[in-house]
Design a protein around this motif. Structure first.
Motif, PDB file in Angstrom:
ATOM      1  N   UNK A 116       0.820  -1.212   0.000  1.00  0.00           N
ATOM      2  CA  UNK A 116       0.000   0.000   0.000  1.00  0.00           C
ATOM      3  C   UNK A 116       0.851   1.258   0.000  1.00  0.00           C
ATOM      4  N   UNK A 117       0.301   2.336  -0.490  1.00  0.00           N
ATOM      5  CA  UNK A 117       0.980   3.621  -0.535  1.00  0.00           C
ATOM      6  C   UNK A 117       0.128   4.606  -1.296  1.00  0.00           C
ATOM      7  N   UNK A 118       0.704   5.740  -1.676  1.00  0.00           N
ATOM      8  CA  UNK A 118      -0.028   6.682  -2.521  1.00  0.00           C
ATOM      9  C   UNK A 118      -0.497   5.976  -3.788  1.00  0.00           C
ATOM     10  N   UNK A 119       0.366   5.113  -4.308  1.00  0.00           N
ATOM     11  CA  UNK A 119       0.003   4.203  -5.395  1.00  0.00           C
ATOM     12  C   UNK A 119       0.194   2.793  -4.856  1.00  0.00           C
ATOM     13  N   UNK A 120      -0.893   2.031  -4.706  1.00  0.00           N
ATOM     14  CA  UNK A 120      -0.768   0.651  -4.224  1.00  0.00           C
ATOM     15  C   UNK A 120      -0.183  -0.206  -5.341  1.00  0.00           C
ATOM     16  N   UNK A 121       0.821  -0.995  -5.003  1.00  0.00           N
ATOM     17  CA  UNK A 121       1.513  -1.814  -5.997  1.00  0.00           C
ATOM     18  C   UNK A 121       1.267  -3.293  -5.719  1.00  0.00           C
ATOM     19  N   UNK A 122       1.121  -4.063  -6.782  1.00  0.00           N
ATOM     20  CA  UNK A 122       0.982  -5.514  -6.673  1.00  0.00           C
ATOM     21  C   UNK A 122       1.992  -6.149  -7.607  1.00  0.00           C
ATOM     22  N   UNK A 123       2.662  -7.177  -7.134  1.00  0.00           N
ATOM     23  CA  UNK A 123       3.701  -7.836  -7.926  1.00  0.00           C
ATOM     24  C   UNK A 123       3.904  -9.224  -7.352  1.00  0.00           C
ATOM     25  N   UNK A 124       4.563 -10.099  -8.102  1.00  0.00           N
ATOM     26  CA  UNK A 124       4.886 -11.442  -7.613  1.00  0.00           C
ATOM     27  C   UNK A 124       6.389 -11.567  -7.400  1.00  0.00           C
ATOM     28  N   UNK A 125       6.764 -12.277  -6.358  1.00  0.00           N
ATOM     29  CA  UNK A 125       8.174 -12.555  -6.108  1.00  0.00           C
ATOM     30  C   UNK A 125       8.726 -13.517  -7.154  1.00  0.00           C
ATOM     31  N   UNK A 126       9.960 -13.273  -7.568  1.00  0.00           N
ATOM     32  CA  UNK A 126      10.636 -14.174  -8.500  1.00  0.00           C
ATOM     33  C   UNK A 126      11.098 -15.460  -7.848  1.00  0.00           C
ATOM     34  N   UNK A 127      10.807 -15.645  -6.560  1.00  0.00           N
ATOM     35  CA  UNK A 127      11.190 -16.876  -5.875  1.00  0.00           C
ATOM     36  C   UNK A 127      10.345 -18.063  -6.311  1.00  0.00           C
ATOM     37  N   UNK A 128       9.307 -17.811  -7.096  1.00  0.00           N
ATOM     38  CA  UNK A 128       8.406 -18.860  -7.583  1.00  0.00           C
ATOM     39  C   UNK A 128       8.761 -19.208  -9.021  1.00  0.00           C
ATOM     40  N   UNK A 129       8.915 -20.494  -9.324  1.00  0.00           N
ATOM     41  CA  UNK A 129       9.317 -20.901 -10.675  1.00  0.00           C
ATOM     42  C   UNK A 129       8.289 -20.510 -11.728  1.00  0.00           C
ATOM     43  N   UNK A 130       6.989 -20.493 -11.371  1.00  0.00           N
ATOM     44  CA  UNK A 130       5.978 -20.119 -12.351  1.00  0.00           C
ATOM     45  C   UNK A 130       6.093 -18.643 -12.715  1.00  0.00           C
ATOM     46  N   UNK A 131       6.441 -17.806 -11.735  1.00  0.00           N
ATOM     47  CA  UNK A 131       6.650 -16.383 -12.027  1.00  0.00           C
ATOM     48  C   UNK A 131       7.819 -16.227 -12.996  1.00  0.00           C
ATOM     49  N   UNK A 132       8.906 -16.959 -12.767  1.00  0.00           N
ATOM     50  CA  UNK A 132      10.057 -16.888 -13.670  1.00  0.00           C
ATOM     51  C   UNK A 132       9.647 -17.342 -15.063  1.00  0.00           C
ATOM     52  N   UNK A 133       8.878 -18.413 -15.156  1.00  0.00           N
ATOM     53  CA  UNK A 133       8.421 -18.886 -16.470  1.00  0.00           C
ATOM     54  C   UNK A 133       7.573 -17.829 -17.173  1.00  0.00           C
ATOM     55  N   UNK A 134       6.719 -17.140 -16.432  1.00  0.00           N
ATOM     56  CA  UNK A 134       5.888 -16.101 -17.035  1.00  0.00           C
ATOM     57  C   UNK A 134       6.739 -14.931 -17.513  1.00  0.00           C
ATOM     58  N   UNK A 135       7.762 -14.574 -16.753  1.00  0.00           N
ATOM     59  CA  UNK A 135       8.659 -13.500 -17.167  1.00  0.00           C
ATOM     60  C   UNK A 135       9.472 -13.913 -18.398  1.00  0.00           C
ATOM     61  N   UNK A 136       9.819 -15.196 -18.496  1.00  0.00           N
ATOM     62  CA  UNK A 136      10.511 -15.698 -19.683  1.00  0.00           C
ATOM     63  C   UNK A 136       9.596 -15.660 -20.910  1.00  0.00           C
ATOM     64  N   UNK A 137       8.302 -15.832 -20.684  1.00  0.00           N
ATOM     65  CA  UNK A 137       7.331 -15.824 -21.776  1.00  0.00           C
ATOM     66  C   UNK A 137       6.959 -14.413 -22.217  1.00  0.00           C
ATOM     67  N   UNK A 138       7.321 -13.408 -21.413  1.00  0.00           N
ATOM     68  CA  UNK A 138       6.965 -12.019 -21.724  1.00  0.00           C
ATOM     69  C   UNK A 138       7.803 -11.518 -22.891  1.00  0.00           C
ATOM     70  N   UNK A 139       7.130 -11.059 -23.934  1.00  0.00           N
ATOM     71  CA  UNK A 139       7.818 -10.565 -25.125  1.00  0.00           C
ATOM     72  C   UNK A 139       8.020  -9.060 -24.988  1.00  0.00           C
ATOM     73  N   UNK A 140       9.272  -8.627 -24.991  1.00  0.00           N
ATOM     74  CA  UNK A 140       9.543  -7.202 -24.835  1.00  0.00           C
ATOM     75  C   UNK A 140       9.700  -6.832 -23.377  1.00  0.00           C
TER      76      UNK A 140
END
Length: 336
Positions: A116-140
């Motif tokens: 939370x903050x002036x702008x609330x941010x949401x993100x996933x930790x890279x400690x999860x293999x599925x998050x890493x796979x999704x980042x690898x699949x991101x084009x650009x």
């Protein structure tokens, strides 16, 4: 649990994240101490469930010697470091029998993080293999969108001032500038926050090995991989060989480090850490990930899988320990 709908800024992948459950190669809870609040512990001890699950739950939790309301008990791991509530197929028995809502908050929400903050941010930790796979699949480059999410009500947060937000945005812009070598991007980020040291491509792998020896060998999640990498005699052409076997390696690292910067809110990556010290931590994270990536690409039977698993293990250490502070101590003597 009180929840509210809020607008959050999040990477595009955030909404699409789904846990792999039994398909996960390395479950995120392995090697970590999972803690419960007093309320969660009491609720699970009184949970109506099958006799088999009740027996497992009765043997799975240990109350801390000096418990607090927020940190009351922890899940006792097996000899192999796995959660006792997990079945042989990698599924949480609590989730399987009683539904996701009965799990402890850390199990239910991880790897998601809402700040939370002036702008609330949401993100996933890279400690999860599925998050890493999704980042690898991101084009650009990593892109951010505004989402409306229902999240646990949080106390007001003063957030960052405009100068801090501007510095964060500038650091992210520098890192995602196409066509610029990664070490040059790190150097420009350093200059942006007052750190004059220039990242040196020739020293990068050596610094990654140094951090693996000094920090990785003492990490429950990274120990086994750190042993393999530090014992490996890397060929002189390891970098070019890695890029040949894993052509997307540099793009993967770009998105993964951008996600990491957003996750830790770089360069404000912890209470009391000055931005110039945070640069040591960021450089250290990149050096660590680079060493892991080169080893995975050169030695992995399936380089893509070896990369994803190795990077997730490295980020369990980098994002969920005092890595930034420790990396600063380890690396401070590196300046020429």
């Amino acid at each position: 649990m009180v929840t509210e709908k809020v607008n959050v800024e999040a990477p595009e992948y955030f909404r699409k994240f789904r846990c792999k459950c039994g398909d996960c190669r390395t479950v995120c809870c392995q090697g970590w101490r999972i803690t419960l609040s007093e309320g969660e512990y009491t609720r699970l001890m009184q949970l109506q469930c099958s006799g088999e699950l009740r027996g497992i739950l009765n043997e799975s939790f240990t109350v801390f010697d000096t418990p607090t309301e927020a940190r009351y008990a922890f899940i006792t791991a097996t000899e192999g470091g796995k959660c006792r509530v997990m079945d042989s197929e990698g599924w949480c028995r609590l989730h399987k029998e009683c539904g996701e809502s009965v799990q402890p908050a850390v199990c239910r929400l991880f790897p998601r993080s809402v700040k939370p903050g002036d702008v609330t941010e949401a993100v996933c930790s890279g400690a999860c293999e599925r998050v890493i796979e999704m980042l690898m699949e991101t084009d650009g480059p990593l892109r951010f969108v505004t989402e409306t999410l229902e999240v646990s009500a949080a106390p007001p947060d003063a957030g960052m001032d405009e100068e801090q937000r501007s510095r964060r945005r500038r650091c992210m812009e520098i890192w995602q500038e196409a066509g610029v070598p990664h070490t040059e991007r790190l150097s420009r980020i350093g200059a942006c926050i007052g750190e004059p040291y220039r990242a040196d491509a020739a020293e990068l792998y050596a610094h990654g090995l140094l951090l693996l020896r000094e920090l990785g060998l003492h990490s429950g999640s990274l120990h086994a991989l750190a042993e393999r990498i530090t014992a490996w005699e890397a060929p002189a052409d390891a970098e070019s060989r890695a890029k040949e076997r894993l052509p997307g390696m540099e793009r993967y690292l770009e998105n993964i480090l951008a996600n990491h910067m957003y996750f830790v809110q770089f360069p404000y990556a912890g209470d009391g850490i000055p931005p110039t010290e945070a640069w040591d931590g960021l450089y250290g994270v990149y050096a660590l990930l680079h060493a892991v990536a080169v080893h995975a690409a050169c030695t992995g039977e399936n380089p893509e899988i070896a990369f994803a698993d190795g990077i997730a293990a490295a980020l369990r250490c980098a994002e969920h320990t005092d890595f930034y502070h420790n990396a600063h101590i380890v690396l401070r003597g590196r300046r020429r």
